[in-house]
Design a protein around this motif. Structure first.
Motif, short mmCIF file in Angstrom:
data_model
loop_
_atom_site.label_atom_id
_atom_site.label_comp_id
_atom_site.label_asym_id
_atom_site.label_seq_id
_atom_site.Cartn_x
_atom_site.Cartn_y
_atom_site.Cartn_z
N ARG A 15 36.19 36.58 47.40
CA ARG A 15 37.34 36.80 45.72
C ARG A 15 37.70 35.72 46.12
O ARG A 15 38.68 35.27 47.50
CB ARG A 15 38.24 37.43 46.84
N LEU A 16 38.29 35.02 44.56
CA LEU A 16 38.81 34.66 45.15
C LEU A 16 40.07 34.48 43.65
O LEU A 16 39.64 34.95 42.49
CB LEU A 16 38.14 32.56 43.99
N ARG A 17 41.39 34.79 44.21
CA ARG A 17 42.40 35.56 42.98
C ARG A 17 43.58 34.41 42.74
O ARG A 17 44.40 33.38 43.53
CB ARG A 17 43.22 36.30 43.95
N MET A 18 43.27 34.17 40.66
CA MET A 18 44.59 32.85 40.95
C MET A 18 45.83 33.57 41.27
O MET A 18 45.92 34.71 41.14
CB MET A 18 43.94 32.39 39.42
N ASN A 19 46.52 32.43 41.86
CA ASN A 19 48.10 33.30 42.12
C ASN A 19 49.30 32.70 41.39
O ASN A 19 50.39 32.30 42.28
CB ASN A 19 47.98 33.46 43.47
N VAL A 51 30.78 36.07 44.90
CA VAL A 51 32.12 34.91 44.61
C VAL A 51 32.37 36.43 42.71
O VAL A 51 32.03 36.27 42.56
CB VAL A 51 31.73 33.89 44.16
N VAL A 52 33.47 36.34 43.72
CA VAL A 52 34.72 37.38 42.65
C VAL A 52 35.74 36.62 42.67
O VAL A 52 36.68 36.46 43.15
CB VAL A 52 34.88 38.88 42.70
N LEU A 53 35.78 35.90 40.56
CA LEU A 53 36.86 35.40 40.41
C LEU A 53 37.50 36.49 39.05
O LEU A 53 37.42 36.97 38.98
CB LEU A 53 36.90 34.03 39.41
N GLU A 54 39.32 36.57 40.45
CA GLU A 54 40.13 37.24 39.44
C GLU A 54 41.45 36.67 39.40
O GLU A 54 41.92 35.81 39.88
CB GLU A 54 40.03 38.61 40.18
N GLY A 55 42.47 37.21 38.44
CA GLY A 55 43.85 37.22 38.58
C GLY A 55 44.63 38.06 39.21
O GLY A 55 44.80 39.45 38.99
N ASP A 56 45.73 37.55 40.25
CA ASP A 56 46.57 38.34 40.03
C ASP A 56 48.00 38.95 40.00
O ASP A 56 48.16 38.03 38.70
CB ASP A 56 47.70 37.96 41.59
N GLY A 57 49.06 39.77 39.05
CA GLY A 57 49.72 39.97 38.24
C GLY A 57 49.04 40.54 36.66
O GLY A 57 47.80 40.96 37.08
N PRO A 58 49.91 40.59 35.89
CA PRO A 58 49.55 41.01 34.83
C PRO A 58 48.15 40.95 34.14
O PRO A 58 47.71 41.30 33.18
CB PRO A 58 50.73 41.03 33.62
N SER A 59 47.67 39.60 34.04
CA SER A 59 46.18 39.34 33.57
C SER A 59 45.84 38.24 34.23
O SER A 59 46.13 37.60 35.53
CB SER A 59 46.75 37.87 32.38
N PHE A 60 43.84 37.75 34.07
CA PHE A 60 42.52 37.33 34.67
C PHE A 60 43.68 35.53 34.59
O PHE A 60 43.80 35.65 35.14
CB PHE A 60 42.26 37.10 33.61
N SER A 61 43.97 35.47 33.00
CA SER A 61 44.67 33.59 33.58
C SER A 61 44.20 33.53 31.57
O SER A 61 43.88 33.75 30.41
CB SER A 61 43.09 32.55 32.88
N ALA A 62 46.05 32.50 31.70
CA ALA A 62 46.14 32.34 30.07
C ALA A 62 45.42 30.93 29.65
O ALA A 62 46.53 30.24 28.72
CB ALA A 62 47.63 33.16 29.94
N GLY A 63 45.28 30.54 30.25
CA GLY A 63 44.46 29.41 30.10
C GLY A 63 44.97 27.96 30.70
O GLY A 63 45.69 27.92 32.32
#
Ligand SMILES: C/C(=C\C(=O)SCCNC(=O)CCNC(=O)[C@H](O)C(C)(C)COP(=O)(O)OP(=O)(O)OC[C@H]1O[C@@H](n2cnc3c(N)ncnc32)[C@H](O)[C@@H]1OP(=O)(O)O)CC(=O)O
Length: 260
Positions: A15-19, A51-63
């Motif tokens: 899991r790759l979690r944008m942080n 591989v799972v790509l995900e975002g921590d917090g309120p969003s996946f990614s604002a770009g």
């Protein structure tokens, strides 16, 4: 300092979690480099199957991080190009990763966030997720991500969303082909797990080759070759017993008998 990317491991699943939750996981040069490095590391790891790509917090990614982009105004054009090429490398590494990838989407997926979703093989979101190729509203364009987004949603849809920058909801993202599923937030993990289970049942090489196959066929631009291949195919089918039966049944106004 907090690391902009968390790499988590659950057996054969990475899991790759944008942080960067406070910035809706907008990505700057550091996060781009961290994601690219992590993906490159996973590419050669035979123990990892999905591989799972995900975002921590309120969003996946604002770009792309707009502060980072604005800050590049004083840099040279060459430096800006190198920066954009780093993002291009990330998108391509994700798109071509020889492992199946799943985007787990919640909250906002804007700009480059849509690009990340488009580069994953499977994308599932919650009904509340919102999407936008907002670049035109910023006086920019979704340039680097365009090959992947257009491959996902097609040129017809891309014309509209690229030009207007209008936001769209998860059902629309599903309808235009960006997503494969929309499930209630409480069921998002279960839906991702279901896809993981399916992928783990499939052959690892088949999974890797499936995406290469799709890319190769989609990239075939030699019209003469396509015409020749397609003409051979229909020529064989026309004279085949099944083709002859189908043609005859229509012309004789009867039901086809496929056992003939
Ligand atoms: C890849 C290429 C281009 C791009 O990606 S361009 C970027 C496109 N992205 C956007 O347009 C997203 C802009 N953000 C928003 O619309 C909203 O912030 C949101 C994500 C919908 C969230 O809205 P909400 O009201 O819930 O929260 P805030 O707006 O108060 O945001 C909180 C906090 O986060 C900052 N932030 C949000 N997005 C970004 C961003 N992309 N970059 C930098 N910072 C961002 C926002 O400014 C707030 O910060 P504060 O300090 O708290 O004010 C080009 C190519 O393809 O080539």
């Amino acid at each position: 300092m907090t690391h902009p990317l968390l790499s988590l491991r659950d057996g054969p699943v990475a899991r790759l979690r944008m942080n960067r939750p406070e910035l809706h996981n907008a990505f700057d040069a550091m996060l781009i480099a961290a994601l690219t490095g992590a993906l490159e590391g996973l590419a050669g790891n035979d123990e990892i199957r999905v591989v799972v790509l995900e975002g921590d917090g309120p969003s996946f990614s604002a770009g792309a991080d707009l502060n980072w982009m604005r800050g590049m105004a004083t840099a040279s054009e060459a430096e800006n190009r190198d920066d954009a090429l780093a993002l291009a490398r990330l998108m391509r590494t994700l798109d071509e990763l020889p492992k199946p990838t799943i985007a787990r989407v919640h909250g906002a997926a804007f700009g480059g966030g849509v690009g990340l979703v488009a580069c994953c093989d499977i994308a599932i979101a919650t009904p509340e997720a919102k999407f936008g190729l907002t670049e035109s509203k910023l006086g920019l364009l979704p340039a680097v991500i365009s090959p992947y987004v257009i491959a996902a949603i097609g040129a017809r849809q891309a014309r509209r969303w690229f030009a207007t920058g209008e936001l769209f909801d998860a059902p629309t993202a599903l309808q235009i082909g960006l997503l494969h599923g929309v499930v209630p937030a409480s069921e998002l993990d279960a839906a991702v797990d279901r896809q993981i289970a399916l992928l783990l049942k499939a052959g690892p090489r088949a999974c890797a080759q499936a995406k290469a196959l799709v890319r190769r066929v989609a990239a075939q631009t030699d019209r003469d070759r396509l015409d020749a291949d397609n003409a051979s195919l229909i020529a064989q089918l026309r004279v085949s017993p099944e083709g002859q039966e189908g043609l005859s049944a229509f012309l004789d106004k009867r039901k086809a008998n496929w056992s003939r």
